[in-house]
Design a protein around this motif. Structure first.
Motif, PDB file in Angstrom:
ATOM      1  N   GLY A  39      -3.411   3.238 -10.875  1.00 22.61           N
ATOM      2  CA  GLY A  39      -2.959   2.392 -11.962  1.00 22.61           C
ATOM      3  C   GLY A  39      -4.092   1.776 -12.749  1.00 22.61           C
ATOM      4  O   GLY A  39      -5.274   1.864 -12.395  1.00 22.61           O
ATOM      5  N   ALA A  40      -3.725   1.121 -13.839  1.00 20.26           N
ATOM      6  CA  ALA A  40      -4.694   0.534 -14.766  1.00 20.26           C
ATOM      7  C   ALA A  40      -5.419  -0.659 -14.161  1.00 20.26           C
ATOM      8  O   ALA A  40      -6.484  -1.054 -14.640  1.00 20.26           O
ATOM      9  N   PHE A  41      -4.854  -1.264 -13.075  1.00 16.53           N
ATOM     10  CA  PHE A  41      -5.461  -2.453 -12.475  1.00 16.53           C
ATOM     11  C   PHE A  41      -6.223  -2.117 -11.184  1.00 16.53           C
ATOM     12  O   PHE A  41      -6.521  -2.990 -10.383  1.00 16.53           O
ATOM     13  N   GLY A  42      -6.521  -0.845 -10.979  1.00 23.40           N
ATOM     14  CA  GLY A  42      -7.352  -0.430  -9.862  1.00 23.40           C
ATOM     15  C   GLY A  42      -6.611  -0.084  -8.597  1.00 23.40           C
ATOM     16  O   GLY A  42      -7.234   0.303  -7.604  1.00 23.40           O
ATOM     17  N   GLU A  43      -5.289  -0.188  -8.580  1.00 24.30           N
ATOM     18  CA  GLU A  43      -4.531   0.117  -7.362  1.00 24.30           C
ATOM     19  C   GLU A  43      -4.225   1.613  -7.308  1.00 24.30           C
ATOM     20  O   GLU A  43      -4.031   2.262  -8.345  1.00 24.30           O
ATOM     21  N   THR A  44      -4.215   2.144  -6.093  1.00 20.82           N
ATOM     22  CA  THR A  44      -3.855   3.541  -5.878  1.00 20.82           C
ATOM     23  C   THR A  44      -2.644   3.587  -4.966  1.00 20.82           C
ATOM     24  O   THR A  44      -2.640   2.993  -3.885  1.00 20.82           O
ATOM     25  N   LYS A  45      -1.599   4.291  -5.436  1.00 19.83           N
ATOM     26  CA  LYS A  45      -0.345   4.350  -4.691  1.00 19.83           C
ATOM     27  C   LYS A  45      -0.082   5.768  -4.213  1.00 19.83           C
ATOM     28  O   LYS A  45      -0.337   6.730  -4.938  1.00 19.83           O
ATOM     29  N   PHE A  46       0.448   5.847  -2.978  1.00 22.05           N
ATOM     30  CA  PHE A  46       0.776   7.135  -2.377  1.00 22.05           C
ATOM     31  C   PHE A  46       2.283   7.199  -2.167  1.00 22.05           C
ATOM     32  O   PHE A  46       2.896   6.263  -1.657  1.00 22.05           O
ATOM     33  N   TYR A  47       2.865   8.329  -2.580  1.00 24.29           N
ATOM     34  CA  TYR A  47       4.302   8.533  -2.447  1.00 24.29           C
ATOM     35  C   TYR A  47       4.548   9.843  -1.717  1.00 24.29           C
ATOM     36  O   TYR A  47       3.776  10.799  -1.837  1.00 24.29           O
ATOM     37  N   THR A  48       5.630   9.871  -0.958  1.00 14.13           N
ATOM     38  CA  THR A  48       6.108  11.124  -0.381  1.00 14.13           C
ATOM     39  C   THR A  48       7.522  11.363  -0.894  1.00 14.13           C
ATOM     40  O   THR A  48       8.201  10.419  -1.333  1.00 14.13           O
ATOM     41  N   GLY A  49       7.948  12.593  -0.841  1.00 19.18           N
ATOM     42  CA  GLY A  49       9.280  12.864  -1.358  1.00 19.18           C
ATOM     43  C   GLY A  49       9.886  14.119  -0.803  1.00 19.18           C
ATOM     44  O   GLY A  49       9.195  15.098  -0.546  1.00 19.18           O
ATOM     45  N   GLN A  50      11.181  14.046  -0.596  1.00 25.16           N
ATOM     46  CA  GLN A  50      11.980  15.213  -0.245  1.00 25.16           C
ATOM     47  C   GLN A  50      13.338  14.988  -0.887  1.00 25.16           C
ATOM     48  O   GLN A  50      14.271  14.498  -0.294  1.00 25.16           O
ATOM     49  N   GLY A  51      13.383  15.297  -2.161  1.00 25.00           N
ATOM     50  CA  GLY A  51      14.564  15.011  -2.954  1.00 25.00           C
ATOM     51  C   GLY A  51      14.517  13.652  -3.621  1.00 25.00           C
ATOM     52  O   GLY A  51      15.296  13.360  -4.522  1.00 25.00           O
ATOM     53  N   ALA A  52      13.608  12.784  -3.185  1.00 24.30           N
ATOM     54  CA  ALA A  52      13.428  11.465  -3.782  1.00 24.30           C
ATOM     55  C   ALA A  52      11.975  11.040  -3.612  1.00 24.30           C
ATOM     56  O   ALA A  52      11.293  11.471  -2.687  1.00 24.30           O
ATOM     57  N   LYS A  53      11.507  10.169  -4.492  1.00 16.45           N
ATOM     58  CA  LYS A  53      10.123   9.697  -4.460  1.00 16.45           C
ATOM     59  C   LYS A  53      10.069   8.380  -3.694  1.00 16.45           C
ATOM     60  O   LYS A  53      10.626   7.366  -4.113  1.00 16.45           O
ATOM     61  N   ASN A  54       9.394   8.376  -2.545  1.00 14.18           N
ATOM     62  CA  ASN A  54       9.360   7.206  -1.670  1.00 14.18           C
ATOM     63  C   ASN A  54       7.950   6.621  -1.605  1.00 14.18           C
ATOM     64  O   ASN A  54       6.988   7.336  -1.292  1.00 14.18           O
ATOM     65  N   HIS A  55       7.855   5.328  -1.902  1.00 14.60           N
ATOM     66  CA  HIS A  55       6.569   4.636  -1.891  1.00 14.60           C
ATOM     67  C   HIS A  55       6.126   4.437  -0.443  1.00 14.60           C
ATOM     68  O   HIS A  55       6.814   3.794   0.350  1.00 14.60           O
ATOM     69  N   ALA A  56       4.959   4.958  -0.071  1.00 14.18           N
ATOM     70  CA  ALA A  56       4.503   4.900   1.309  1.00 14.18           C
ATOM     71  C   ALA A  56       3.336   3.953   1.511  1.00 14.18           C
ATOM     72  O   ALA A  56       3.283   3.221   2.504  1.00 14.18           O
ATOM     73  N   LEU A  57       2.354   3.931   0.570  1.00 13.75           N
ATOM     74  CA  LEU A  57       1.118   3.197   0.806  1.00 13.75           C
ATOM     75  C   LEU A  57       0.503   2.791  -0.521  1.00 13.75           C
ATOM     76  O   LEU A  57       0.543   3.550  -1.493  1.00 13.75           O
ATOM     77  N   THR A  58      -0.080   1.576  -0.568  1.00 14.85           N
ATOM     78  CA  THR A  58      -0.811   1.111  -1.738  1.00 14.85           C
ATOM     79  C   THR A  58      -2.183   0.624  -1.315  1.00 14.85           C
ATOM     80  O   THR A  58      -2.300  -0.197  -0.402  1.00 14.85           O
ATOM     81  N   MET A  59      -3.208   1.145  -1.962  1.00 12.76           N
ATOM     82  CA  MET A  59      -4.582   0.658  -1.759  1.00 12.76           C
ATOM     83  C   MET A  59      -4.949  -0.163  -2.988  1.00 12.76           C
ATOM     84  O   MET A  59      -5.014   0.366  -4.105  1.00 12.76           O
ATOM     85  N   ASN A  60      -5.142  -1.472  -2.800  1.00  8.10           N
ATOM     86  CA  ASN A  60      -5.351  -2.394  -3.905  1.00  8.10           C
ATOM     87  C   ASN A  60      -6.820  -2.464  -4.310  1.00  8.10           C
ATOM     88  O   ASN A  60      -7.718  -2.099  -3.543  1.00  8.10           O
ATOM     89  N   ALA A  61      -7.060  -2.971  -5.525  1.00  8.07           N
ATOM     90  CA  ALA A  61      -8.418  -3.046  -6.051  1.00  8.07           C
ATOM     91  C   ALA A  61      -9.298  -3.999  -5.256  1.00  8.07           C
ATOM     92  O   ALA A  61     -10.518  -3.862  -5.240  1.00  8.07           O
TER      93      ALA A  61
END
Length: 265
Positions: free
Chosen positions: A39-61
């Protein structure tokens, strides 16, 4: 600058396009997907999905990491700094669950003054709790003292020297407080305090209907290590007497100190 194998850059600086993303997809079998978004504020997000996008992990700035899904693993996990657990769902609990063959859960409970750490077994029974007040409960989910032990059967507290020699402290179903001496597979009730505040030594029940506060099974002795007088004080509504030793003599006399009704052996 740095040498990289793959670089994904978002060149659109508008508010609605402020994420650079990488999408990995496997179209065989379960059609699993994996997303990485920066993202624009330095955070990196990880998603997994199997028919849907699921938020799994966020690494913040700021260097912190937020786990949005269940964290499991077969190896040891190490943390430098602190681990923050947030509550999931509406039950006010956050869990650390042991492997299925251990049947133990470590739970963080959000319940006002009942906030605390709980240990549960596979059946969901809370076997130990430590509240924010500092009270520790064993077999008790709401300890009302610094240490609060609850057990409906058997001994509640055991002080052991080894597996064959220990003392048992328990409150039984009738309300009696029992202190039991265990030696080599034999239990002997050493002291019992009844609900009528009767103290029984070497026995668990009185043998007479006469009201009394103290009763013993066996020999009772009163002695003074320094040789001074040793005695018993007896009192009722009609008077008070003292039985004591004086040198080699036993004396019974009025507690007021007069010579009235003296008796001497």
């Amino acid at each position: 600058g740095d040498s990289v194998s793959l670089k994904v850059t978002n060149t659109d600086d508008t508010d609605n396009a402020s994420v650079a993303s990488l999408h990995l997809e496997n179209q065989r079998g379960t059609d699993s997907e994996f997303f990485i978004e920066h993202g624009a504020f330095g955070e990196t997000k990880f998603y997994t999905g199997q028919g849907a996008k699921n938020h799994a992990l966020t690494m913040n700035a700021d260097g912190t990491t937020t786990v949005e899904a269940a964290l499991t693993g077969d190896s040891t996990a190490s943390f430098v700094g602190s681990l923050t657990m947030n509550y999931a769902g509406s039950d006010g609990y956050a869990d650390i669950i042991g492997p299925s063959n251990r049947d133990l859960r470590f739970v963080l409970r959000d319940n006002g003054d009942g906030d605390g750490f709980l240990f549960r077994n596979a059946a969901g029974t809370e076997i130990m709790s430590l509240l924010r007040t500092g009270n520790l409960g064993i077999g008790n989910t709401s300890p009302a003292a610094l240490v609060d032990i609850m057990g409906e059967s058997g001994n509640q507290l055991r002080l052991s020297y080894n597996a064959n020699y220990y003392w048992i402290l328990e409150r039984d179903s009738s309300g009696k407080l029992n202190i039991t001496n265990h030696q080599n597979d034999t239990d002997v009730k050493a002291l019992t305090i009844t609900t009528n505040e009767e103290v029984l030594i070497g026995k668990t029940a009185t043998t007479t209907t006469v009201a009394r506060k103290f009763e013993t099974e066996g020999t009772m002795a009163a002695a003074s290590a320094d040789g001074t007088a040793t005695g018993f004080n007896m009192k009722n509504s009609e008077g008070e007497f003292l039985i004591y030793t004086d040198g080699g003599d036993m004396i019974v006399k009025d507690y007021a100190g007069s010579a009235t009704y003296p008796f001497k052996i």
